[in-house]
Enzyme design. Structure first.
Site, mmCIF file in Angstrom:
data_model
loop_
_atom_site.group_PDB
_atom_site.id
_atom_site.type_symbol
_atom_site.label_atom_id
_atom_site.label_comp_id
_atom_site.label_asym_id
_atom_site.label_seq_id
_atom_site.Cartn_x
_atom_site.Cartn_y
_atom_site.Cartn_z
ATOM 1 N N HIS A 78 109.565 44.990 46.229
ATOM 2 C CA HIS A 78 109.053 46.352 46.086
ATOM 3 C C HIS A 78 109.822 47.354 46.937
ATOM 4 O O HIS A 78 109.370 48.467 47.175
ATOM 5 C CB HIS A 78 107.558 46.401 46.422
ATOM 6 C CG HIS A 78 106.717 45.594 45.476
ATOM 7 N ND1 HIS A 78 105.467 45.108 45.795
ATOM 8 C CD2 HIS A 78 106.958 45.185 44.198
ATOM 9 C CE1 HIS A 78 104.974 44.441 44.761
ATOM 10 N NE2 HIS A 78 105.863 44.471 43.796
ATOM 11 N N ARG A 118 96.343 48.900 48.613
ATOM 12 C CA ARG A 118 95.597 48.665 47.379
ATOM 13 C C ARG A 118 94.112 48.372 47.581
ATOM 14 O O ARG A 118 93.339 48.474 46.652
ATOM 15 C CB ARG A 118 96.219 47.485 46.610
ATOM 16 C CG ARG A 118 97.592 47.769 46.060
ATOM 17 C CD ARG A 118 98.126 46.572 45.286
ATOM 18 N NE ARG A 118 99.398 46.879 44.643
ATOM 19 C CZ ARG A 118 100.567 46.796 45.231
ATOM 20 N NH1 ARG A 118 100.626 46.407 46.491
ATOM 21 N NH2 ARG A 118 101.677 47.092 44.586
#
Length: 247
Positions: A120, A35
C-alpha cells in the site's frame, strides 16, 4: 507444548519464512488504525485517487491531512514486534516482510528497504505520479506551507503525491507479483496484525497455505482465514513475538 513453544519450534525448523503485517503491529507504536470503528477514515472520508488527480482542492485537503497526521505518526518508533521480526531477518531465517502498512517502521527496525514489500505504499516520502521522481516531505512542506501552494515535480512538472496507494489507485504490480512469489516459495508464513479483509492483499496468506506453507496468524481478533491456519494466536503482537524469538 503451548502455542508459543509450538511457534518457536516451527520457526526453528523453517528456512524460508515470510512475514505479512497489517495495522495491528503498528498500533502498538501509537499509530492509529485507519479502518477500525472510530478510526480516521470514519471521521474523514478518504479522498479517492480520481478526485485527487482532478481537483486542486482535493489535493490541498490531502496535504492538510497528511501534515496533521504527521504530528501523530512522526514520532512513532518500531516496537517489540518490529524488533523481533528484524531479529529473524538478522538470523537469516526471514526472506522478506510483506506489509500493508505505510509507516516505514520495518525499515527503521533494520530490515533493508529492498526486503520490505510495501503493498500500500509508503507515507514517509512523496513522489511524482508521472516520472516517479522522489521528493522528501520536508521539501513538500516548505512549498505547501503557509500558503498551501501545491507541490509539482521539479523534473517534469507532474503532480506530486505521498507514495501511498489511495482508494481507486491501482495496486503496485511489481510488489504484488513479488509478494505472491515469496508466498509460494515460503515454508512458514506469519500473518501478523492483519484483519485479512482488505483485498487483494489478504489473498497472499491464502496463497502461501495453498502452496504448502504452514500459516500462522497472530492477531488480537479472529480472522476469516483462521480455519486454514496451522496455528492461531489471539494475543498481543509485540509481547508474543518478543517471547517467541527469545525462546
Amino acid at each position: 507444548m503451548d502455542d508459543l513453544e509450538q511457534l518457536a519450534k516451527l520457526i526453528e525448523r523453517s528456512n524460508q519464512i515470510v512475514v505479512f503485517t497489517g495495522a495491528g503491529i503498528s498500533t502498538e507504536s501509537g499509530i492509529p488504525d485507519f479502518r477500525s470503528p472510530g478510526g480516521l477514515w470514519e471521521k474523514n472520508r478518504p479522498i479517492d485517487f480520481s478526485e485527487y488527480m482532478a481537483s486542486e482542492d482535493a489535493r490541498r485537503e490531502a496535504w492538510r491531512r497528511k501534515f496533521a497526521m504527521d504530528e501523530v505518526m512522526g514520532n512513532a518508533k518500531p516496537n517489540k514486534g518490529h524488533e523481533a521480526i528484524a531479529r529473524l531477518y538478522e538470523l537469516g531465517k526471514l526472506n522478506c516482510v510483506i506489509t500493508q502498512n505505510i509507516d516505514g517502521l520495518h525499515q527503521q527496525s533494520g530490515i533493508p528497504e529492498e526486503d520490505v514489500i510495501e503493498l500500500h505504499g509508503n507515507t514517509t516520502y512523496a513522489k511524482c505520479l508521472d516520472c516517479h521522481e522522489r521528493m522528501s516531505l520536508d521539501e513538500v512542506r516548505e512549498i505547501f506551507q503557509p500558503e498551501e501552494t501545491l507541490p509539482i515535480c521539479q523534473k517534469c512538472g507532474g503532480i506530486v503525491k505521498t507514495a501511498t496507494i489511495s482508494f481507486g489507485q491501482p495496486m503496485p504490480i511489481r510488489e504484488m507479483q513479488r509478494a505472491e512469489m515469496e508466498a509460494i516459495e515460503s515454508d512458514l508464513f506469519l500473518a501478523i496484525g492483519s484483519s485479512l479483509v482488505v483485498y487483494p492483499a489478504a489473498d497472499i496468506p491464502v496463497i502461501a497455505a495453498q502452496h504448502g506453507a504452514k500459516l500462522i496468524i497472530i492477531n488480537r481478533e479472529p480472522t476469516q482465514v483462521d480455519p486454514i491456519a496451522t496455528l492461531v494466536l489471539n494475543k498481543e503482537i509485540g509481547e508474543t513475538l518478543d517471547l517467541v524469538t527469545k525462546l
